[in-house]
Scaffold this motif. Structure first.
Motif, mmCIF file in Angstrom:
data_model
loop_
_atom_site.group_PDB
_atom_site.id
_atom_site.type_symbol
_atom_site.label_atom_id
_atom_site.label_comp_id
_atom_site.label_asym_id
_atom_site.label_seq_id
_atom_site.Cartn_x
_atom_site.Cartn_y
_atom_site.Cartn_z
ATOM 1 N N LEU A 52 0.817 -1.326 0.162
ATOM 2 C CA LEU A 52 0.151 0.047 -0.032
ATOM 3 C C LEU A 52 0.944 1.215 -0.011
ATOM 4 O O LEU A 52 1.924 1.237 0.690
ATOM 5 N N TRP A 53 0.426 2.227 -0.841
ATOM 6 C CA TRP A 53 1.124 3.385 -0.626
ATOM 7 C C TRP A 53 -0.008 4.587 -1.020
ATOM 8 O O TRP A 53 -1.022 4.127 -1.745
ATOM 9 N N ASN A 54 0.313 5.729 -1.140
ATOM 10 C CA ASN A 54 -0.492 6.823 -1.565
ATOM 11 C C ASN A 54 0.127 7.850 -2.826
ATOM 12 O O ASN A 54 1.309 8.140 -2.750
ATOM 13 N N GLU A 55 -0.735 8.023 -3.726
ATOM 14 C CA GLU A 55 -0.528 9.148 -4.525
ATOM 15 C C GLU A 55 -0.624 10.471 -3.885
ATOM 16 O O GLU A 55 0.142 11.570 -4.233
ATOM 17 N N ILE A 70 0.379 5.699 6.287
ATOM 18 C CA ILE A 70 0.589 5.506 4.661
ATOM 19 C C ILE A 70 0.689 6.862 4.075
ATOM 20 O O ILE A 70 -0.250 7.568 4.189
ATOM 21 N N THR A 71 1.830 7.225 3.322
ATOM 22 C CA THR A 71 1.904 8.394 2.587
ATOM 23 C C THR A 71 2.425 8.323 1.481
ATOM 24 O O THR A 71 2.691 7.057 0.829
ATOM 25 N N PRO A 72 2.539 9.296 0.271
ATOM 26 C CA PRO A 72 3.447 9.166 -0.914
ATOM 27 C C PRO A 72 5.029 8.671 -0.748
ATOM 28 O O PRO A 72 5.326 8.037 -1.662
ATOM 29 N N ALA A 73 5.307 8.768 0.466
ATOM 30 C CA ALA A 73 6.869 8.441 0.688
ATOM 31 C C ALA A 73 7.072 7.311 1.443
ATOM 32 O O ALA A 73 7.900 6.324 1.332
ATOM 33 N N LEU A 74 6.073 6.754 2.165
ATOM 34 C CA LEU A 74 6.106 5.632 3.068
ATOM 35 C C LEU A 74 4.851 4.679 2.785
ATOM 36 O O LEU A 74 3.948 5.165 3.029
ATOM 37 N N GLY A 75 5.216 3.440 2.184
ATOM 38 C CA GLY A 75 4.250 2.611 2.204
ATOM 39 C C GLY A 75 4.358 1.489 3.167
ATOM 40 O O GLY A 75 4.909 1.484 4.336
ATOM 41 N N LEU A 76 3.417 0.515 2.853
ATOM 42 C CA LEU A 76 3.250 -0.774 3.930
ATOM 43 C C LEU A 76 3.255 -2.008 3.122
ATOM 44 O O LEU A 76 2.169 -2.229 2.198
ATOM 45 N N VAL A 114 7.807 0.272 4.265
ATOM 46 C CA VAL A 114 8.646 0.268 2.789
ATOM 47 C C VAL A 114 8.699 1.832 2.199
ATOM 48 O O VAL A 114 7.642 2.397 2.082
ATOM 49 N N GLU A 115 9.909 2.103 2.012
ATOM 50 C CA GLU A 115 10.197 3.613 1.484
ATOM 51 C C GLU A 115 9.801 3.618 -0.104
ATOM 52 O O GLU A 115 10.258 2.683 -0.742
ATOM 53 N N ILE A 116 9.082 4.440 -0.436
ATOM 54 C CA ILE A 116 8.535 4.440 -1.896
ATOM 55 C C ILE A 116 9.437 5.458 -2.432
ATOM 56 O O ILE A 116 9.382 6.698 -2.738
ATOM 57 N N SER A 151 11.810 -0.731 5.009
ATOM 58 C CA SER A 151 12.810 0.501 5.488
ATOM 59 C C SER A 151 12.799 0.800 6.856
ATOM 60 O O SER A 151 12.123 0.064 7.593
ATOM 61 N N PRO A 152 14.070 1.113 7.159
ATOM 62 C CA PRO A 152 14.544 1.438 8.535
ATOM 63 C C PRO A 152 13.554 2.376 9.339
ATOM 64 O O PRO A 152 13.554 2.549 10.439
ATOM 65 N N ARG A 153 13.154 3.240 8.381
ATOM 66 C CA ARG A 153 11.944 4.228 8.938
ATOM 67 C C ARG A 153 10.328 4.030 8.749
ATOM 68 O O ARG A 153 10.217 3.391 7.455
#
Length: 263
Positions: A52-55, A70-76, A114-116, A151-153
């Motif tokens: 999952l991630w966001n546009e 969950i954001t455009p930069a950080l997914g799951l 996960v870093e997008i 991602s570590p973050r």
């Protein structure tokens, strides 16, 4: 899928499936939707792995007591068969990639951030289009699997549920600007500060102060993705200055508020 709408909010009810082989037309299947109203999903699970991630905008996904933003930069990433629920405010543009169970090895046996990255986004965008030849699709899918790593973050909050800590969690989640200290809560609940400290470590794996900072960061991310000014976000989540907010936000997310909003 069924849905119920009330007062501008939509609740979607999805079924639960065990982790098993499911027929999908490709190894990685794309989905996206822009939501016109606040939307929530019941707890459900998929027979395939999910990214999952966001546009646009920020949404949340909960696995048990763990809540990710969950954001455009950080997914799951969620392995197949993982029970989860979620929510997305109006205006959010959500995206997902479904990975066929058995077609790929999961990047993690449990849900993980996960870093997008720009490269991953470009590859996923290519798979969302039409007209790819079988060879081009297979090559792009292989590249996605090569660059897709935990991602570590991650914007993760472990929500405590004990009778002792639940009043604290409820208050902070309802109002991240609540400035009550550990000593204040100890006096309010009639216990020692040491008791609360031990309980927080036992239930969340972190301290009271770090948990509050993470809760504030999650709320701040939602406001930043909605275009709020940094000074206004700092005040809304309980910091006395933009610089104090920026330092706390960076400790939690690895980015300054300005850099995060830019991404």
């Amino acid at each position: 899928m069924s849905g119920a709408r009330a007062a501008g909010r939509e609740t979607r009810v999805l079924p639960s499936y065990a982790a098993e082989a499911a027929e999908v037309p490709f190894t990685i299947l794309h989905w996206d939707e822009s939501f016109a109203r606040d939307t929530t999903w019941n707890e459900h699970s998929h027979p395939f792995h999910e990214l999952l991630w966001n546009e646009r905008g920020a949404s949340t996904a909960a696995v048990g007591s763990r809540v990710w933003t969950i954001t455009p930069a950080l997914g799951l990433w969620m392995p197949s068969g993982t029970p989860h629920s979620g929510s997305a405010p109006a205006g959010t543009w959500c995206r997902a990639a479904f990975f066929g169970f058995g077609a790929v090895n999961p990047i993690s046996p449990s849900s993980v951030g996960v870093e997008i990255t720009p490269l991953l986004r470009l590859l996923l965008e290519r798979l969302s289009g039409t007209g790819l030849s079988a060879g081009s699709r297979a090559l792009t899918e292989a590249m996605v699997l090569d660059v897709l790593v935990p991602s570590p973050r991650e914007l993760l909050l472990q929500v405590p549920s004990s009778a002792l800590l639940r009043p604290i969690a409820d208050a902070v989640l309802a109002d991240p600007a609540d400035r009550r200290t550990l000593a204040d809560w100890a006096a309010h609940l009639g216990v020692s500060a040491r008791t609360i400290t031990r309980a927080f470590h036992a239930e969340t794996g972190t301290s009271f102060a770090r948990w509050v900072a993470a809760a504030r960061a999650q709320h701040a991310v939602t406001l930043l993705t909605r275009g709020w000014e940094i000074d206004a976000v700092a005040e809304e989540v309980g910091y006395r200055s933009a610089s104090a907010f920026g330092a706390a936000f960076r400790r939690t997310t690895g980015l300054t508020p300005g850099a995060f909003r830019g991404r």
